[in-house]
Design a protein around this motif. Structure first.
Motif, PDB file in Angstrom:
ATOM      1  N   GLU A   1      52.037  22.663  41.560  1.00  0.00           N
ATOM      2  CA  GLU A   1      51.387  23.548  42.560  1.00  0.00           C
ATOM      3  C   GLU A   1      51.960  24.777  43.019  1.00  0.00           C
ATOM      4  OE1 GLU A   1      52.423  20.412  42.340  1.00  0.00           O
ATOM      5  OE2 GLU A   1      51.510  19.069  43.906  1.00  0.00           O
ATOM      6  N   THR A   2      53.160  24.800  42.585  1.00  0.00           N
ATOM      7  CA  THR A   2      53.454  26.409  42.977  1.00  0.00           C
ATOM      8  C   THR A   2      53.211  27.149  41.883  1.00  0.00           C
ATOM      9  OG1 THR A   2      55.442  25.440  43.847  1.00  0.00           O
ATOM     10  CG2 THR A   2      55.745  27.572  43.297  1.00  0.00           C
ATOM     11  N   VAL A   3      53.164  26.822  40.622  1.00  0.00           N
ATOM     12  CA  VAL A   3      53.133  27.866  39.506  1.00  0.00           C
ATOM     13  C   VAL A   3      51.572  28.098  39.457  1.00  0.00           C
ATOM     14  CG1 VAL A   3      52.600  26.269  37.486  1.00  0.00           C
ATOM     15  CG2 VAL A   3      53.677  28.727  37.235  1.00  0.00           C
ATOM     16  N   ALA A   4      50.492  27.230  39.934  1.00  0.00           N
ATOM     17  CA  ALA A   4      49.229  27.426  39.888  1.00  0.00           C
ATOM     18  C   ALA A   4      49.028  28.395  41.056  1.00  0.00           C
ATOM     19  CB  ALA A   4      48.624  25.864  40.161  1.00  0.00           C
ATOM     20  N   SER A   5      49.519  28.241  42.436  1.00  0.00           N
ATOM     21  CA  SER A   5      49.345  29.192  43.018  1.00  0.00           C
ATOM     22  C   SER A   5      49.783  30.519  42.965  1.00  0.00           C
ATOM     23  CB  SER A   5      50.267  28.528  44.463  1.00  0.00           C
ATOM     24  OG  SER A   5      49.797  29.452  45.618  1.00  0.00           O
ATOM     25  N   LEU A   6      50.683  30.692  42.337  1.00  0.00           N
ATOM     26  CA  LEU A   6      51.210  32.011  41.854  1.00  0.00           C
ATOM     27  C   LEU A   6      50.386  32.681  40.917  1.00  0.00           C
ATOM     28  CD1 LEU A   6      55.133  31.220  41.492  1.00  0.00           C
ATOM     29  CD2 LEU A   6      53.969  32.838  43.422  1.00  0.00           C
ATOM     30  N   ILE A   7      49.684  31.986  40.225  1.00  0.00           N
ATOM     31  CA  ILE A   7      48.764  32.483  39.318  1.00  0.00           C
ATOM     32  C   ILE A   7      47.526  32.808  39.834  1.00  0.00           C
ATOM     33  CG2 ILE A   7      47.264  31.831  37.104  1.00  0.00           C
ATOM     34  CD1 ILE A   7      49.678  29.677  36.090  1.00  0.00           C
ATOM     35  N   LEU A   8      47.085  31.953  40.754  1.00  0.00           N
ATOM     36  CA  LEU A   8      45.770  32.283  41.482  1.00  0.00           C
ATOM     37  C   LEU A   8      46.077  33.602  42.393  1.00  0.00           C
ATOM     38  CD1 LEU A   8      44.577  28.590  42.679  1.00  0.00           C
ATOM     39  CD2 LEU A   8      43.532  30.427  40.784  1.00  0.00           C
ATOM     40  N   ASP A   9      47.046  33.658  42.906  1.00  0.00           N
ATOM     41  CA  ASP A   9      47.398  34.923  43.899  1.00  0.00           C
ATOM     42  C   ASP A   9      47.627  36.093  42.897  1.00  0.00           C
ATOM     43  OD1 ASP A   9      47.871  33.289  46.140  1.00  0.00           O
ATOM     44  OD2 ASP A   9      50.029  33.309  45.838  1.00  0.00           O
ATOM     45  N   ARG A  10      48.097  36.334  41.801  1.00  0.00           N
ATOM     46  CA  ARG A  10      48.122  37.412  40.792  1.00  0.00           C
ATOM     47  C   ARG A  10      46.771  37.737  40.531  1.00  0.00           C
ATOM     48  NH1 ARG A  10      52.428  38.016  36.237  1.00  0.00           N
ATOM     49  NH2 ARG A  10      51.000  40.034  35.870  1.00  0.00           N
ATOM     50  N   ILE A  11      45.789  36.588  40.221  1.00  0.00           N
ATOM     51  CA  ILE A  11      44.358  37.122  39.779  1.00  0.00           C
ATOM     52  C   ILE A  11      43.649  37.747  40.721  1.00  0.00           C
ATOM     53  CG2 ILE A  11      42.110  36.003  38.996  1.00  0.00           C
ATOM     54  CD1 ILE A  11      44.164  33.780  37.613  1.00  0.00           C
ATOM     55  N   LEU A  12      43.671  37.293  42.108  1.00  0.00           N
ATOM     56  CA  LEU A  12      43.057  37.820  42.911  1.00  0.00           C
ATOM     57  C   LEU A  12      43.730  39.242  43.465  1.00  0.00           C
ATOM     58  CD1 LEU A  12      42.181  34.781  45.381  1.00  0.00           C
ATOM     59  CD2 LEU A  12      40.720  35.932  43.792  1.00  0.00           C
ATOM     60  N   LEU A  13      45.025  39.338  43.317  1.00  0.00           N
ATOM     61  CA  LEU A  13      45.709  40.681  43.675  1.00  0.00           C
ATOM     62  C   LEU A  13      45.300  41.669  42.627  1.00  0.00           C
ATOM     63  CD1 LEU A  13      47.709  42.224  45.317  1.00  0.00           C
ATOM     64  CD2 LEU A  13      49.346  41.594  43.589  1.00  0.00           C
ATOM     65  N   GLU A  14      45.347  41.316  41.268  1.00  0.00           N
ATOM     66  CA  GLU A  14      45.328  42.432  40.350  1.00  0.00           C
ATOM     67  C   GLU A  14      43.980  42.760  39.768  1.00  0.00           C
ATOM     68  OE1 GLU A  14      47.992  41.434  36.994  1.00  0.00           O
ATOM     69  OE2 GLU A  14      49.754  41.034  38.525  1.00  0.00           O
ATOM     70  N   ILE A  15      42.945  41.741  39.972  1.00  0.00           N
ATOM     71  CA  ILE A  15      41.697  41.761  39.350  1.00  0.00           C
ATOM     72  C   ILE A  15      40.681  41.840  40.796  1.00  0.00           C
ATOM     73  CG2 ILE A  15      39.981  41.152  37.462  1.00  0.00           C
ATOM     74  CD1 ILE A  15      42.540  39.491  36.439  1.00  0.00           C
ATOM     75  N   PRO A  16      40.242  42.848  41.110  1.00  0.00           N
ATOM     76  CA  PRO A  16      39.278  42.993  42.285  1.00  0.00           C
ATOM     77  C   PRO A  16      37.976  42.423  42.023  1.00  0.00           C
ATOM     78  CG  PRO A  16      40.384  45.143  41.758  1.00  0.00           C
ATOM     79  CD  PRO A  16      40.913  44.402  40.693  1.00  0.00           C
ATOM     80  N   LEU A  17      37.291  42.277  40.733  1.00  0.00           N
ATOM     81  CA  LEU A  17      36.123  41.552  40.159  1.00  0.00           C
ATOM     82  C   LEU A  17      35.876  40.532  40.560  1.00  0.00           C
ATOM     83  CD1 LEU A  17      34.984  43.916  37.191  1.00  0.00           C
ATOM     84  CD2 LEU A  17      33.974  43.967  39.426  1.00  0.00           C
ATOM     85  N   VAL A  18      36.954  39.748  40.536  1.00  0.00           N
ATOM     86  CA  VAL A  18      37.124  38.232  40.568  1.00  0.00           C
ATOM     87  C   VAL A  18      36.790  37.778  42.058  1.00  0.00           C
ATOM     88  CG1 VAL A  18      38.708  36.023  40.425  1.00  0.00           C
ATOM     89  CG2 VAL A  18      38.779  37.792  38.674  1.00  0.00           C
ATOM     90  N   LYS A  19      36.064  36.906  42.320  1.00  0.00           N
ATOM     91  CA  LYS A  19      35.693  36.629  43.692  1.00  0.00           C
ATOM     92  C   LYS A  19      35.894  35.094  43.905  1.00  0.00           C
ATOM     93  CE  LYS A  19      33.091  40.135  44.443  1.00  0.00           C
ATOM     94  NZ  LYS A  19      34.010  41.146  44.917  1.00  0.00           N
ATOM     95  N   LYS A  20      36.289  34.315  42.928  1.00  0.00           N
ATOM     96  CA  LYS A  20      36.651  33.075  42.980  1.00  0.00           C
ATOM     97  C   LYS A  20      37.421  32.660  41.556  1.00  0.00           C
ATOM     98  CE  LYS A  20      35.085  28.390  44.043  1.00  0.00           C
ATOM     99  NZ  LYS A  20      33.911  27.577  44.436  1.00  0.00           N
ATOM    100  N   ALA A  21      38.514  31.989  41.682  1.00  0.00           N
ATOM    101  CA  ALA A  21      39.267  31.275  40.697  1.00  0.00           C
ATOM    102  C   ALA A  21      39.616  29.869  41.046  1.00  0.00           C
ATOM    103  CB  ALA A  21      40.526  32.158  40.523  1.00  0.00           C
ATOM    104  N   LYS A  22      39.479  29.237  39.820  1.00  0.00           N
ATOM    105  CA  LYS A  22      39.892  27.877  39.623  1.00  0.00           C
ATOM    106  C   LYS A  22      41.016  27.664  38.517  1.00  0.00           C
ATOM    107  CE  LYS A  22      37.963  23.188  39.434  1.00  0.00           C
ATOM    108  NZ  LYS A  22      36.588  22.481  39.626  1.00  0.00           N
TER     109      LYS A  22
END
Length: 118
Positions: free
Chosen positions: A72-93
């Motif tokens: 859960e921790t590593v998944a959360s870290l990945i999602l956080d980075r995606i939303l932080l670094e890639i502004p075009l992403v509206k939703k990530a799973k």
């Protein structure tokens, strides 16, 4: 809106609560999908107008290389980075799976699934 999926990213990492897991490591499988407006890139044919899946894969590999106790921790870290670094992403799973987990039985994998949106 459109979806970009990366399936079956394979990594060897050292996640887990057991001391042995931190020393021996294990195989992991990550499946990722992101939603973004893909209309501009479909017309322009420019990488800058879309979500670069090479960048997504890089984020997954870098975060999987940092040991955590919980998937859960590593998944959360990945999602956080995606939303932080890639502004075009509206939703990530993301689905993070540990293959052949050490849980005392014949189990192919355990998985967690998480998603985030802006």
């Amino acid at each position: 809106m459109g979806t970009i999926k990366i399936s079956n990213i394979r990594v060897y990492a050292y996640h887990g609560c057991l001391v042995e897991e931190g020393k021996i490591g294990s195989d992991y499988r990550i499946d990722l999908s992101v939603k973004a407006n893909l209309q501009p890139s479909s017309k322009s044919d420019h990488l800058a107008d879309t979500v670069d899946y090479v960048h997504l894969n890089k984020i997954v590999k870098e975060e999987m290389a940092v040991r955590t106790k919980l998937l859960e921790t590593v998944a959360s870290l990945i999602l956080d980075r995606i939303l932080l670094e890639i502004p075009l992403v509206k939703k990530a799973k993301i689905k993070v799976s540990k293959l052949n987990p050490p849980i005392g039985g014949n189990v192919e994998m355990v998985s967690i699934i998480m998603e985030r949106k802006r």
